[in-house]
Design an enzyme around this catalytic site. Structure first.
Site, PDB file in Angstrom:
ATOM      1  N   GLU A 142       0.410   6.374  -2.290  1.00  0.00           N
ATOM      2  CA  GLU A 142       1.443   5.999  -1.303  1.00  0.00           C
ATOM      3  C   GLU A 142       2.841   6.103  -1.912  1.00  0.00           C
ATOM      4  OE1 GLU A 142       0.422   2.117   0.254  1.00  0.00           O
ATOM      5  OE2 GLU A 142      -1.540   2.814   0.900  1.00  0.00           O
TER       6      GLU A 142
ATOM      7  N   LYS B 245      -9.555  -6.068  -0.816  1.00  0.00           N
ATOM      8  CA  LYS B 245      -8.740  -4.871  -0.713  1.00  0.00           C
ATOM      9  C   LYS B 245      -8.688  -4.032  -1.980  1.00  0.00           C
ATOM     10  CE  LYS B 245      -6.035  -3.718   2.054  1.00  0.00           C
ATOM     11  NZ  LYS B 245      -5.114  -3.770   3.141  1.00  0.00           N
TER      12      LYS B 245
ATOM     13  N   HIS C 137      -5.711  20.044  13.297  1.00  0.00           N
ATOM     14  CA  HIS C 137      -5.265  18.939  14.170  1.00  0.00           C
ATOM     15  C   HIS C 137      -5.938  17.620  13.787  1.00  0.00           C
ATOM     16  CE1 HIS C 137      -3.783  22.171  16.879  1.00  0.00           C
ATOM     17  NE2 HIS C 137      -4.922  22.750  16.540  1.00  0.00           N
TER      18      HIS C 137
ATOM     19  N   SER D 226      -4.953  -6.798  -3.252  1.00  0.00           N
ATOM     20  CA  SER D 226      -4.051  -7.533  -2.368  1.00  0.00           C
ATOM     21  C   SER D 226      -3.949  -8.964  -2.862  1.00  0.00           C
ATOM     22  CB  SER D 226      -4.613  -7.506  -0.948  1.00  0.00           C
ATOM     23  OG  SER D 226      -4.138  -8.617  -0.223  1.00  0.00           O
TER      24      SER D 226
END
Ligand code: ARG
Length: 462
Positions: free
Chosen positions: A292, A285, A158, A279
């Site tokens: 992804e 970043k 979980h 970024s």
């Protein structure tokens, strides 16, 4: 008269250009150009050998096709949408090279068994690349698991801290998933390695063809034994899409963990610079773009599977033009799945693992609560009762910010007099891990044994 089309004899009117374009597949099926020529060479050779056309005609055709093979390799073949698909484009190009004798190539065959043959060959040629990419990924996983056989981290259910495990054990879970993927693609090869050519349009042919010879020439392991099935079957393509969907699901799950674990909050791992992006506005970043993207590409893979399943649904036997929709899905997924697996191998090879952070995550999180409950159970306390006692201690620990292993023996004993001071060793996450020696458990010794077993498996593949 509208006989400019190869099939134009019975037509009197010409379709508009945009209508022709709608029906054409040349803009994508030219990817099967090499397979189309290979299939035609085998077919023409067989026609000559069987005396269906003369040996001289067969030789002229084969030589012409070989010139086309060379032109294809040189990138000088020009396809025309007016010729609809790769099959008719090749026949037209062959006619330009050798004249009217090219028209004999299509004896005893149809585009229906021709396209099926090209498509089988196309997938058959590429499945080994999928298998190779999976093997490389599995090798990388084993390498990382060897380094981290004893690296302790929190295991989750979980997404909540559950029990300590090792990072090596976690990696081997993915090894097993990719092993099943590998085996599914291997099985996929069996259903791909079957020759449809010789089924002709749907019913077989009256010409004395030799299908075994053609199968041999093209390296097919088997031939379709039912002509209707031969031209209608796209199971091999659907199996490929389904196997790919499953594999992308596995990659996507791991991608999710790579992304999550490289956040500031987790900080378990760091992706190498060459598999991250920055970024354009936020200088600090470092994004896990490639993980992804793989996670994102899972969507198009599922989409391709759904698309072809739906295309094939309700199609009456035998060939229907709907089936022209099969190829783009498979072409796209082939590129996607191979590239995604390779990206993963690259990401894992440069991965930095923050072992101290992983270990720290198991130090104050009560993930050793099961150890204490099991300890009491071995001392004769019914497990249900032990569970309740430990639950009370956890509550107390949460209120006082004291993990179980930092509580005094007196406090522990006031909850359960059976507890002795050997409990402190039991509560260590290292002990929790190493006592899990049941088959498939996370103990370091188990992980090492599994790595050795997997290594033998991978070596046998070469
Ligand atoms: N371009 C077609 C396809 O990809 C080839 C087969 C066409 N056969 C036919 N009878 N129209 O499916």
């Amino acid at each position: 008269m509208a006989t400019t089309k190869l099939w134009g004899g019975r037509f009197t009117a010409k379709a508009a250009e945009w209508v022709d374009e709608f029906g054409a597949s040349i803009h994508f099926d030219q990817q099967m150009a090499a397979e189309d020529l290979e299939g035609s060479i085998a077919h023409a050779t067989m026609l000559g050998k069987q005396g269906i056309i003369t040996v001289d005609e067969s030789t002229q055709i084969v030589e012409g096709l070989k010139v086309l093979q060379k032109d294809l390799a040189d990138g000088t073949l020009v396809f025309d949408v007016k010729n609809e698909d790769i099959h008719m484009n090749m026949e037209s190009l062959l006619t330009q090279k050798i004249g009217a004798v090219a028209g004999k190539l299509h004896t005893a065959r149809s585009r229906n068994d021709q396209v099926a043959t090209d498509f089988h060959l196309w997938v058959k040629h590429r499945l080994p690349h999928v298998l190779e990419a999976i093997t490389e990924l599995q090798q990388e996983l084993l390498k990382l698991a060897t380094t981290h056989a004893g690296t302790i981290m929190s295991g989750y259910t979980h997404l909540q801290h559950a029990q300590p495990i090792t990072y090596g054990h976690y990696l081997l879970a993915y090894f097993d998933m990719f092993q099943r993927d590998y085996e599914r693609f291997e099985f996929n090869q069996l259903h791909t390695d079957i020759l449809p050519l010789g089924a002709a349009a749907l019913a077989g042919t009256t010409f004395p063809i030799d299908r075994e010879f053609v199968a041999n020439q093209l390296g097919f392991n088997d031939i379709y034994h039912n002509s209707l099935d031969a031209v209608s079957d796209r199971d091999f393509a659907l199996e490929f899409l389904s196997n790919s969907a499953m594999m992308m699901m596995h990659l996507s799950r791991m991608a999710e963990e790579l992304i999550l674990w490289s956040t500031y909050e987790f900080n378990y791992i760091e992706l190498s610079d060459d598999f991250s992006t920055g970024s354009s506005i936020m200088p600090q970043k470092k994004n896990a773009d490639f993980a992804e993207l793989v996670r994102g590409k899972t969507g198009r893979t599922y989409g391709a599977l759904m698309a072809l399943l739906t295309t094939m649904k309700s199609l009456p036997l035998a060939y229907n033009k709907d089936m022209q929709e099969d190829k783009e899905q498979v072409f796209d997924v082939m590129d996607t799945v191979i590239a995604s697996v390779k990206i993963f191998t690259g990401m894992l090879s440069g991965l930095k693992v923050h072992e101290e952070r992983m270990l720290a995550s198991t130090q104050d999180d009560f993930s050793n609560a099961t150890e204490l409950a099991d300890y009491l159970a071995t001392k004769g306390v019914p497990f249900r009762e032990a569970h309740a006692i430990v639950g009370q201690l956890v509550l107390q620990g949460l209120q006082t910010h004291t993990p179980l292993q930092k509580m005094s023996l007196a406090i522990l004993q006031s909850a359960a007099p059976q507890i002795e001071d050997d409990i402190f060793n039991v509560l260590k996450s290292e002990t929790a891990v190493n006592r899990r020696t049941s088959i498939g458990g996370t103990a370091v010794a188990n992980v090492k044994k599994e790595i050795a077993r997997h290594q033998i498996k991978l070596e046998a593949r070469q």
